[in-house]
Design a protein around this motif. Sequence first.
Motif, PDB file in Angstrom:
ATOM      1  N   LEU A   7     -42.009 -35.445 -12.257  1.00  0.00           N
ATOM      2  CA  LEU A   7     -42.780 -34.258 -12.618  1.00  0.00           C
ATOM      3  C   LEU A   7     -41.885 -33.041 -12.549  1.00  0.00           C
ATOM      4  O   LEU A   7     -41.079 -32.895 -11.631  1.00  0.00           O
ATOM      5  N   SER A   8     -42.020 -32.170 -13.544  1.00  0.00           N
ATOM      6  CA  SER A   8     -41.360 -30.881 -13.438  1.00  0.00           C
ATOM      7  C   SER A   8     -42.168 -29.822 -14.162  1.00  0.00           C
ATOM      8  O   SER A   8     -43.113 -30.140 -14.897  1.00  0.00           O
ATOM      9  N   GLY A   9     -41.818 -28.563 -13.932  1.00  0.00           N
ATOM     10  CA  GLY A   9     -42.552 -27.461 -14.541  1.00  0.00           C
ATOM     11  C   GLY A   9     -41.611 -26.369 -14.997  1.00  0.00           C
ATOM     12  O   GLY A   9     -40.501 -26.232 -14.465  1.00  0.00           O
ATOM     13  N   GLN A  11     -41.797 -22.109 -16.298  1.00  0.00           N
ATOM     14  CA  GLN A  11     -42.668 -20.940 -16.385  1.00  0.00           C
ATOM     15  C   GLN A  11     -42.704 -20.355 -17.794  1.00  0.00           C
ATOM     16  O   GLN A  11     -41.655 -20.219 -18.415  1.00  0.00           O
ATOM     17  N   VAL A  43     -46.115 -23.898 -16.367  1.00  0.00           N
ATOM     18  CA  VAL A  43     -46.786 -23.421 -15.153  1.00  0.00           C
ATOM     19  C   VAL A  43     -47.265 -21.973 -15.294  1.00  0.00           C
ATOM     20  O   VAL A  43     -46.670 -21.039 -14.754  1.00  0.00           O
ATOM     21  N   HIS A  46     -48.154 -20.120 -12.044  1.00  0.00           N
ATOM     22  CA  HIS A  46     -47.000 -19.508 -11.387  1.00  0.00           C
ATOM     23  C   HIS A  46     -46.612 -18.198 -12.065  1.00  0.00           C
ATOM     24  O   HIS A  46     -46.149 -17.262 -11.414  1.00  0.00           O
ATOM     25  N   TYR A 130     -46.302 -19.011  -3.861  1.00  0.00           N
ATOM     26  CA  TYR A 130     -45.746 -19.698  -5.037  1.00  0.00           C
ATOM     27  C   TYR A 130     -45.185 -21.089  -4.717  1.00  0.00           C
ATOM     28  O   TYR A 130     -45.515 -22.074  -5.379  1.00  0.00           O
ATOM     29  N   GLN A 134     -46.338 -24.887  -6.080  1.00  0.00           N
ATOM     30  CA  GLN A 134     -45.367 -25.838  -6.652  1.00  0.00           C
ATOM     31  C   GLN A 134     -45.453 -27.186  -5.936  1.00  0.00           C
ATOM     32  O   GLN A 134     -45.399 -28.250  -6.573  1.00  0.00           O
ATOM     33  N   ASP A 137     -48.327 -29.000  -7.350  1.00  0.00           N
ATOM     34  CA  ASP A 137     -47.997 -29.578  -8.668  1.00  0.00           C
ATOM     35  C   ASP A 137     -47.375 -30.965  -8.501  1.00  0.00           C
ATOM     36  O   ASP A 137     -47.689 -31.904  -9.228  1.00  0.00           O
ATOM     37  N   ILE A 138     -46.460 -31.044  -7.552  1.00  0.00           N
ATOM     38  CA  ILE A 138     -45.665 -32.264  -7.387  1.00  0.00           C
ATOM     39  C   ILE A 138     -46.471 -33.367  -6.699  1.00  0.00           C
ATOM     40  O   ILE A 138     -46.521 -34.508  -7.159  1.00  0.00           O
ATOM     41  N   VAL A 146     -38.152 -35.067  -8.934  1.00  0.00           N
ATOM     42  CA  VAL A 146     -38.414 -33.739  -9.473  1.00  0.00           C
ATOM     43  C   VAL A 146     -37.107 -33.145  -9.983  1.00  0.00           C
ATOM     44  O   VAL A 146     -36.276 -32.680  -9.191  1.00  0.00           O
ATOM     45  N   VAL A 148     -34.860 -30.435 -11.029  1.00  0.00           N
ATOM     46  CA  VAL A 148     -34.866 -28.972 -10.875  1.00  0.00           C
ATOM     47  C   VAL A 148     -33.439 -28.466 -10.720  1.00  0.00           C
ATOM     48  O   VAL A 148     -32.515 -29.240 -10.491  1.00  0.00           O
ATOM     49  N   GLN A 152     -34.082 -24.528  -6.672  1.00  0.00           N
ATOM     50  CA  GLN A 152     -35.430 -25.017  -6.366  1.00  0.00           C
ATOM     51  C   GLN A 152     -35.440 -26.082  -5.269  1.00  0.00           C
ATOM     52  O   GLN A 152     -36.487 -26.616  -4.914  1.00  0.00           O
TER      53      GLN A 152
HETATM   54  N1  TRP Z   1     -40.497 -22.997  -9.623  1.00  0.00           N
HETATM   55  C1  TRP Z   1     -39.968 -23.713 -10.752  1.00  0.00           C
HETATM   56  C2  TRP Z   1     -38.894 -22.860 -11.424  1.00  0.00           C
HETATM   57  O1  TRP Z   1     -38.962 -21.661 -11.378  1.00  0.00           O
HETATM   58  C3  TRP Z   1     -41.048 -24.045 -11.757  1.00  0.00           C
HETATM   59  C4  TRP Z   1     -42.017 -25.040 -11.217  1.00  0.00           C
HETATM   60  C5  TRP Z   1     -43.327 -24.853 -10.931  1.00  0.00           C
HETATM   61  C6  TRP Z   1     -41.727 -26.392 -10.932  1.00  0.00           C
HETATM   62  N2  TRP Z   1     -43.893 -25.984 -10.504  1.00  0.00           N
HETATM   63  C7  TRP Z   1     -42.948 -26.966 -10.475  1.00  0.00           C
HETATM   64  C8  TRP Z   1     -40.557 -27.170 -11.012  1.00  0.00           C
HETATM   65  C9  TRP Z   1     -43.005 -28.287 -10.084  1.00  0.00           C
HETATM   66  C10 TRP Z   1     -40.633 -28.506 -10.595  1.00  0.00           C
HETATM   67  C11 TRP Z   1     -41.844 -29.057 -10.144  1.00  0.00           C
HETATM   68  O2  TRP Z   1     -38.000 -23.409 -12.020  1.00  0.00           O
END
Ligand code: TRP
Length: 334
Positions: A7-9, A11, A43, A46, A130, A134, A137-138, A146, A148, A152
Amino acid sequence: MARPRVLSGIQPTADSFHLGNYLGAVRQWVAMQETHDAFYCVVDLHAITVPTEPDALRRRSRVAAAQLFACGLDPEQSTVFVQSHVREHTELAWVLICLTGMGEAARMTQFKDKAAKFGESAASVGLFTYPILQAADILLYQANQVPVGVDQKQHVELTRDLGQRFNHRFGETFTLPEPFIPKEVEKITDLQNPTAKMSKSSSSPAGILDVLEQPGPLRKKVMRAVTDTGSEVLFDEENKPGVSNLLRIQSALTGTPIPDLVARYEGQGYGTFKKDVAEAVVETFAPIRERTEKLLSDEKELDRLLAIGAERASEVARRTMATVRERVGFLPKL
Ligand code: TRP
């Protein structure tokens, strides 16, 4: 055996991804969809931790999603969705917030950096929490890995701590994730300030290569990138951070190892080298830009793809959250 889950996100805070996002994150995500059960989210929850215009947020969320598909995420293979479409993210975040110590949250270095920019008391409580969102999310998806950037890593460590704490207190519920940090590309730096990370929040436009930018400006920015004294193309992070960054970029985009590039440009000066880097960037970005524009021209279809992603994500999220509710002691609703 089931595939490991990733999983990743990202913004939706800019009108385009930049080269650092592309090499450091998105390209990795695309590769991992082949080997992993992949969940990737835009996200938007976020994004509102800092003041955000509603219209800009809507536009940037679609632009981010379109770019993810344009970069090669396949909606059949990966679950691509918008975070706010899956309500369980905020619900789990609250539970985790209640398991986090004030001091523990206050140690997060990214919060400290961002808060310093706003002035300590102007930063929102959302910005403070924040990293806990996150973590939600994970943990919600029971992710094993993850992908990143190095910046992170601390947030993934917090995620592990919170998951472990919940498991100890309430019984085994969460998979503890590992951060996955692609080594070669962890350092794409600002073209004008090559010792600082290429970053939307701190780089000037001249220092950032945007994925959706036209070839003309892209070439110009690479040609004007700060290089170092001397005229040899050498990889030397300490004395030649600018040239080293361009070497890293070209190597990452073309797959040619850095030593081979150094040998190729021996005795040629910076000119030809920079031209080739510019071409590599344009060749990579142009097709992505075209696909993104096409996806954005049909908002309905894009929103439909995101609805499918949200539905698939919700299935997993609902299951995790049902367990969490029960373990925490919330009454079932009849
Ligand atoms: N904080 C991460 C970034 O700025 C973005 C993010 C939000 C994220 N939720 C996540 C990354 C969950 C990995 C998993 O890059």
